[in-house]
Design a protein around this motif. Structure first.
Motif, PDB file in Angstrom:
ATOM      1  N   THR A  27       0.833  -1.211   0.000  1.00  0.00           N
ATOM      2  CA  THR A  27       0.000   0.000   0.000  1.00  0.00           C
ATOM      3  C   THR A  27       0.861   1.251   0.000  1.00  0.00           C
ATOM      4  OG1 THR A  27      -1.698  -1.202   1.222  1.00  0.00           O
ATOM      5  CG2 THR A  27      -1.833   1.205   1.246  1.00  0.00           C
ATOM      6  N   GLN A  35      -5.377  -4.302  -2.049  1.00  0.00           N
ATOM      7  CA  GLN A  35      -6.787  -4.625  -2.292  1.00  0.00           C
ATOM      8  C   GLN A  35      -6.930  -5.514  -3.529  1.00  0.00           C
ATOM      9  OE1 GLN A  35      -5.725  -1.580  -1.270  1.00  0.00           O
ATOM     10  NE2 GLN A  35      -6.603  -1.885   0.763  1.00  0.00           N
ATOM     11  N   GLY A  39      -8.145  -8.177  -1.386  1.00  0.00           N
ATOM     12  CA  GLY A  39      -9.372  -7.571  -0.883  1.00  0.00           C
ATOM     13  C   GLY A  39     -10.328  -7.197  -1.999  1.00  0.00           C
ATOM     14  N   SER A  40     -10.866  -5.995  -1.913  1.00  0.00           N
ATOM     15  CA  SER A  40     -11.830  -5.517  -2.904  1.00  0.00           C
ATOM     16  C   SER A  40     -11.087  -5.044  -4.148  1.00  0.00           C
ATOM     17  CB  SER A  40     -12.660  -4.371  -2.317  1.00  0.00           C
ATOM     18  OG  SER A  40     -13.428  -3.757  -3.328  1.00  0.00           O
ATOM     19  N   LYS A  41     -11.214  -5.822  -5.206  1.00  0.00           N
ATOM     20  CA  LYS A  41     -10.540  -5.422  -6.441  1.00  0.00           C
ATOM     21  C   LYS A  41     -11.105  -4.122  -6.984  1.00  0.00           C
ATOM     22  CE  LYS A  41      -8.934  -9.933  -8.049  1.00  0.00           C
ATOM     23  NZ  LYS A  41      -8.978 -10.553  -6.710  1.00  0.00           N
ATOM     24  N   GLY A  44      -9.325  -1.363  -5.277  1.00  0.00           N
ATOM     25  CA  GLY A  44      -7.957  -1.298  -5.785  1.00  0.00           C
ATOM     26  C   GLY A  44      -7.887  -0.647  -7.146  1.00  0.00           C
ATOM     27  N   LEU A  99      -6.840   3.264   2.749  1.00  0.00           N
ATOM     28  CA  LEU A  99      -6.237   2.076   2.150  1.00  0.00           C
ATOM     29  C   LEU A  99      -5.293   1.382   3.128  1.00  0.00           C
ATOM     30  CD1 LEU A  99      -5.478   3.342  -1.486  1.00  0.00           C
ATOM     31  CD2 LEU A  99      -7.271   1.736  -0.775  1.00  0.00           C
ATOM     32  N   ASP A 102      -7.428  -0.486   5.591  1.00  0.00           N
ATOM     33  CA  ASP A 102      -7.991  -1.683   4.973  1.00  0.00           C
ATOM     34  C   ASP A 102      -6.919  -2.761   4.771  1.00  0.00           C
ATOM     35  OD1 ASP A 102     -10.295  -3.007   3.717  1.00  0.00           O
ATOM     36  OD2 ASP A 102      -9.121  -2.834   1.861  1.00  0.00           O
ATOM     37  N   ALA A 103      -5.697  -2.334   4.405  1.00  0.00           N
ATOM     38  CA  ALA A 103      -4.605  -3.299   4.239  1.00  0.00           C
ATOM     39  C   ALA A 103      -4.275  -3.963   5.574  1.00  0.00           C
ATOM     40  CB  ALA A 103      -3.370  -2.604   3.671  1.00  0.00           C
ATOM     41  N   LEU A 106      -6.870  -6.554   6.083  1.00  0.00           N
ATOM     42  CA  LEU A 106      -6.642  -7.714   5.226  1.00  0.00           C
ATOM     43  C   LEU A 106      -5.516  -8.598   5.750  1.00  0.00           C
ATOM     44  CD1 LEU A 106      -6.942  -6.014   1.696  1.00  0.00           C
ATOM     45  CD2 LEU A 106      -8.626  -7.471   2.838  1.00  0.00           C
TER      46      LEU A 106
END
Length: 492
Positions: A27, A35, A39-41, A44, A99, A102-103, A106
């Motif tokens: 990230t 992501q 995660g959520s493509k 990303g 981000l 979120d990383a 993940l």
């Protein structure tokens, strides 16, 4: 507690820890990549679109600066552009922080051992702090730039180059309540080639008498034989024009700054050149500006007193090569008159101007911008419109590569008490002609068309005096009054 995905259950704890750290570093290096990988493509891909947009803008600006540097600078210093950049930096900081969070999620921190979870948490916090802090700091710099441009540069009328040259009047005056610039102590006209940036500094002594004004101007009607009136005492000199006009505003209806207007017109009458813009600097505040850039380094040829002329001498600037002067000492180097003439001081002032031109690199201005902007708002007044910032920054960058030439209208050639203005205008045209001749046949190294030298214009001065003969002047000539490279006389 959320369950691990099936493909993570068989991973050892050290591998899961390395995976969590990797997602955070991904990230940092390429926002959105964590992501895309885990995660959520969709999130990303949006991050990558933003990055692609930023890269495209940077590439566009780089290409534009290579093709049209002045236009690129004008675009970047526009208040509207700066406001957009400021908002985008804040949005980018918030998005990047999201981000990172979120990383971290993940990386499944709850599946890690306590010490590994603590390490991942600390790393995530540090990265958020550093990245968001850097973007917020950049936003602050942009805000300072926007405020600086709005405060110092206005929306004044653009003045086109005259005979291929921009002539900018540089005025320096002492600070004080309602006194900034009312009696300019430093008067220099910088004549800049609009193509090459090659510059001629024209020094005008503050004690020049009987200065003429161009035909049709208010003060030409008041003083058709030059600036003088009954019982004017010492005020009928060049540096008294500002104050006279400020006290007779009725002669300049609707003019917000008649003092500057009248001084510009006086300089036009003396030199025969059109004055495009002015820059007025509070000399006391100039010290803060020099401190903001870390001072300047120059050669000091002789001992220069600090103080004197109605006040005790508090010390000296000692002679020597490569002397680094802070704002306080650089200001006294430029303005000290004790044991010296005004004409010697004019030479020192040109050395300070040349040192600043050569030593203020774009990198230094960028790293010290907040201090420069803060000081400049207090000490600088100018009618250069913000839309011309790119033009003059571009010319300044070109001027750094070229020697600065000089002419000063001082004794013994010019008697300041009864000047020969026709001779002054001839010498000014000669100095500009010599400067422009250096670029003839080369286009200034840019393949640009070379301009012809400016010619002196007609004024209403009557009965010009003859120049003083060598040996007859009470003030000796000072080296550096007529040179093709100011740097050559700024030596210890």
């Amino acid at each position: 507690m959320p369950q691990d995905k099936p493909d993570l259950r068989n991973l050892s704890e050290p591998v899961r820890f390395k995976r969590a750290l990797t997602l955070l570093l991904m990230t940092l290096i390429l926002p959105g990549s964590a992501q895309i990988a885990a995660g959520s493509k969709r999130a990303g891909r949006w991050a990558w679109r933003v990055i692609a947009g930023i890269v495209a803008i940077v590439v566009f600006l780089v290409v534009l600066s290579l093709i049209w540097r002045a236009g690129a600078i004008n675009l970047m210093v526009s208040p509207t552009t700066l406001r957009i950049i400021q908002v985008l930096l804040i949005v980018l900081a918030l998005g990047w922080a999201a981000l990172f969070v979120d990383a971290y999620r993940l990386g499944r921190p709850l599946t890690l051992e306590r010490k590994h979870r603590l390490t991942a948490s600390i790393l995530d916090g540090v990265l958020v702090f550093v990245v968001v802090g850097a973007l917020v700091w950049a936003s602050t710099i942009v805000s300072t730039q926007r405020d600086f441009v709005a405060s110092v540069f206005g929306n004044g009328e653009k003045s086109e180059a005259d005979k291929g040259r921009y002539n900018v009047l540089l005025l320096g005056g002492d600070s004080g309540a309602d006194r900034i610039g009312t009696r300019p102590d430093s008067i220099t006209l910088a004549s800049v080639d609009a193509n090459t940036g090659r510059t001629v500094l024209i020094g005008l002594p503050r004690n020049m008498a009987r200065v003429p004004f161009p035909a049709g101007t208010p003060l030409n009607k008041q003083f058709p034989d030059g600036f003088r009136w009954k019982d004017c005492a010492e005020n009928c000199l060049l540096n008294g024009v500002y104050q006279y006009a400020a006290e007779h505003k009725q002669l300049f209806p609707g003019d917000p700054d008649p003092g500057v207007t009248a001084t510009k017109q006086a300089v036009e009458g003396i030199t025969g050149l059109k004055v495009n813009y002015h820059v007025l600097i509070d000399l006391a505040g100039f010290r803060d500006l020099l401190n903001a850039v870390g001072g300047i380094t120059l050669d000091v040829g002789k001992r220069v007193p600090i103080g004197g002329i109605g006040a005790p001498i508090k010390g000296y600037i000692e002679p020597g090569a490569n002397q680094h002067l802070d704002g306080y000492h650089a200001l006294w180097f430029a303005r000290s008159r004790a044991g010296a003439t005004d004409y010697e001081r004019m030479t020192r002032q040109k050395c300070v101007m040349t040192a600043m031109l050569n030593q203020l690199s774009p990198q230094k201005v960028l790293t010290k911008f907040q201090g420069i902007a803060k000081a400049s708002k207090r000490v600088v007044n100018t009618d250069i419109p913000s839309g011309e910032l790119g033009t003059f920054t571009d010319l300044a960058l070109d001027a750094k590569k070229l020697p600065v030439s000089s002419f000063s209208a001082v004794p013994p050639l010019i008697r300041t008490g009864n000047p020969d203005f026709d001779l002054i205008r001839t010498k000014v045209a000669e100095a500009i002609g010599k400067s422009e001749a250096l670029d003839k046949g080369t286009g200034g190294g840019d393949g640009k068309e070379t301009n012809t030298p400016s010619k002196p214009t007609t004024t209403t001065t009557k009965k010009p005096s003859t120049p003083a003969k060598p040996g007859k002047s009470s003030t000796p000539s000072k080296p550096g009054n007529d040179v093709e490279d100011v740097a050559s006389i700024c030596k210890a």
